[in-house]
Write an enzyme that holds these catalytic residues in place. Sequence first.
Site, PDB file in Angstrom:
ATOM      1  N   ALA A 148      39.296  45.252  45.320  1.00 35.98           N
ATOM      2  CA  ALA A 148      39.761  46.636  45.464  1.00 35.98           C
ATOM      3  C   ALA A 148      41.261  46.644  45.218  1.00 35.98           C
ATOM      4  O   ALA A 148      42.066  46.486  46.143  1.00 35.98           O
ATOM      5  CB  ALA A 148      39.432  47.164  46.850  1.00 35.98           C
ATOM      6  N   VAL A 149      41.630  46.797  43.963  1.00 37.02           N
ATOM      7  CA  VAL A 149      43.038  46.715  43.554  1.00 37.02           C
ATOM      8  C   VAL A 149      43.507  48.089  43.099  1.00 37.02           C
ATOM      9  O   VAL A 149      42.795  48.810  42.395  1.00 37.02           O
ATOM     10  CB  VAL A 149      43.211  45.682  42.426  1.00 37.02           C
ATOM     11  CG1 VAL A 149      44.658  45.627  41.962  1.00 37.02           C
ATOM     12  CG2 VAL A 149      42.745  44.304  42.899  1.00 37.02           C
ATOM     13  N   TYR A 187      41.497  51.599  43.276  1.00 40.59           N
ATOM     14  CA  TYR A 187      40.102  51.275  43.569  1.00 40.59           C
ATOM     15  C   TYR A 187      39.851  51.086  45.065  1.00 40.59           C
ATOM     16  O   TYR A 187      38.706  50.999  45.503  1.00 40.59           O
ATOM     17  CB  TYR A 187      39.669  50.036  42.791  1.00 40.59           C
ATOM     18  CG  TYR A 187      39.231  50.353  41.378  1.00 40.59           C
ATOM     19  CD1 TYR A 187      37.886  50.468  41.049  1.00 40.59           C
ATOM     20  CD2 TYR A 187      40.158  50.559  40.371  1.00 40.59           C
ATOM     21  CE1 TYR A 187      37.473  50.760  39.774  1.00 40.59           C
ATOM     22  CE2 TYR A 187      39.769  50.863  39.077  1.00 40.59           C
ATOM     23  CZ  TYR A 187      38.418  50.965  38.782  1.00 40.59           C
ATOM     24  OH  TYR A 187      38.013  51.268  37.502  1.00 40.59           O
ATOM     25  N   ASP A 200      31.085  44.646  42.492  1.00 37.88           N
ATOM     26  CA  ASP A 200      32.145  45.597  42.167  1.00 37.88           C
ATOM     27  C   ASP A 200      32.257  46.621  43.290  1.00 37.88           C
ATOM     28  O   ASP A 200      31.258  47.001  43.908  1.00 37.88           O
ATOM     29  CB  ASP A 200      31.840  46.309  40.849  1.00 37.88           C
ATOM     30  CG  ASP A 200      32.291  45.497  39.648  1.00 37.88           C
ATOM     31  OD1 ASP A 200      32.692  44.334  39.835  1.00 37.88           O
ATOM     32  OD2 ASP A 200      32.231  46.022  38.516  1.00 37.88           O
ATOM     33  N   VAL A 201      33.470  47.107  43.520  1.00 35.34           N
ATOM     34  CA  VAL A 201      33.715  48.008  44.641  1.00 35.34           C
ATOM     35  C   VAL A 201      33.357  49.459  44.335  1.00 35.34           C
ATOM     36  O   VAL A 201      33.034  50.232  45.247  1.00 35.34           O
ATOM     37  CB  VAL A 201      35.184  47.916  45.097  1.00 35.34           C
ATOM     38  CG1 VAL A 201      36.119  48.546  44.057  1.00 35.34           C
ATOM     39  CG2 VAL A 201      35.376  48.545  46.466  1.00 35.34           C
ATOM     40  N   PRO A 258      21.747  48.086  32.994  1.00 35.58           N
ATOM     41  CA  PRO A 258      20.879  49.267  32.932  1.00 35.58           C
ATOM     42  C   PRO A 258      20.893  50.005  31.601  1.00 35.58           C
ATOM     43  O   PRO A 258      20.000  50.803  31.331  1.00 35.58           O
ATOM     44  CB  PRO A 258      21.427  50.162  34.059  1.00 35.58           C
ATOM     45  CG  PRO A 258      22.861  49.764  34.186  1.00 35.58           C
ATOM     46  CD  PRO A 258      22.875  48.285  33.927  1.00 35.58           C
ATOM     47  N   GLU A 285      32.776  39.630  31.643  1.00 34.94           N
ATOM     48  CA  GLU A 285      31.350  39.875  31.431  1.00 34.94           C
ATOM     49  C   GLU A 285      30.842  39.152  30.190  1.00 34.94           C
ATOM     50  O   GLU A 285      29.709  38.659  30.160  1.00 34.94           O
ATOM     51  CB  GLU A 285      31.080  41.368  31.332  1.00 34.94           C
ATOM     52  CG  GLU A 285      29.604  41.725  31.302  1.00 34.94           C
ATOM     53  CD  GLU A 285      29.385  43.212  31.452  1.00 34.94           C
ATOM     54  OE1 GLU A 285      29.285  43.689  32.609  1.00 34.94           O
ATOM     55  OE2 GLU A 285      29.322  43.916  30.416  1.00 34.94           O
ATOM     56  N   ASP A 314      23.436  52.696  36.855  1.00 38.49           N
ATOM     57  CA  ASP A 314      24.617  53.484  36.520  1.00 38.49           C
ATOM     58  C   ASP A 314      24.255  54.946  36.732  1.00 38.49           C
ATOM     59  O   ASP A 314      23.330  55.462  36.101  1.00 38.49           O
ATOM     60  CB  ASP A 314      25.024  53.234  35.066  1.00 38.49           C
ATOM     61  CG  ASP A 314      26.373  53.854  34.715  1.00 38.49           C
ATOM     62  OD1 ASP A 314      26.785  54.809  35.401  1.00 38.49           O
ATOM     63  OD2 ASP A 314      27.009  53.386  33.760  1.00 38.49           O
TER      64      ASP A 314
END
Length: 349
Positions: free
Chosen positions: A115-116, A119, A205-206, A228, A297, A320
């Site tokens: 969490a930067v 985010y 992921d946050v 997805p 990724e 998503d």
Amino acid sequence: MLPKQLHCLLFVVIAGGIIIFWLVSTPASLRFTVNQSYFKPSFEKGLTWLQVQQQILLNHSLQTKQAMLMEPVRSDVLTVTPWLAPIVWEGTFDPQVIDEAFRSYNLTIATTVFAVGKYTRFLRDFLESAEKHFMVGLNVQYYVFTDLPSHVPINVTLGVGRQLKVVKVPKFDRWQEISLRRMELIQTAIEEYIHQRANYIFCLDVDMIFHGRVGPEALGKLVAAIHPWFYWVPRSQYPYERRTISKAYIPQDHGDFYYQANIFGGAVEDVHRLTKTCREHLEMDKSAGVEAVWQEESHLNWYLLKNKPTKLLSPEYVWDDLRGQGTKEIKLVRFSSIIKNKAEVRENP
């Protein structure tokens, strides 16, 4: 036939007859009593005969339910890979069976989340939804990597055996740098403290939220989630890194699935090997002046092509929200990327 051979044959016939007679004529309860010695270790642990009987019945019930699930229950989706790794969909596992199997092991699941910058605004919803749905009943240690420790919500109610730890990281110049550095930071965290505290680790992921159960059915040595947006398209359309200059290069005619980096995990030692390799390849690319098309990724997909995951999570586990809820094969959305203005939250485009 020699007399000695006749004697041997006669002995075998008589012995066999005695055994058959005993099996037919002896009451079942007596035969079971004879075998009570097999349960001696259980008695030594303090279990009563009734408890042993109940455990036998419970195990039989669970095994029967699991055996029923061995029959094809989803014909609309792929439920096993060509290398025989299971793909977890709704309907392919019994939660009671899974929870009963893992309950007694006192497992700890390390969970990393970055969490930067802006985010950090997603942290509260992430944590609160995780407490409702993520590995409920197991020990979970959340490791929040952030450049703004004061923005981490400290009043989120955590369940028994669940902890939150804040890891300070520097502020990055570009949002891509967060992606590029994540493998390095996770590798370092595993080496310095996570390997002593956890059995499994998940990297999440946050900017996502839990909607349904993500439990021990997701645990495995090396676990990846099918993207997805690409689970129905031919592999020629996967957005792999196609430039040979990158260490993430995958040829046009290669590939199994396209995996999303929003969630991956497994046994601590296996994820350490993954993050270490990806970090090394990311550094080699950087030295060559190359950045893979989808940063970490792309390298994750290269690694999982060479090192097949032992379990795959269906798109239920990495949905998503932009796709909506209209796909018929998705019976339950469990974990999804929320809709957001990426240009606004990514401070340095």
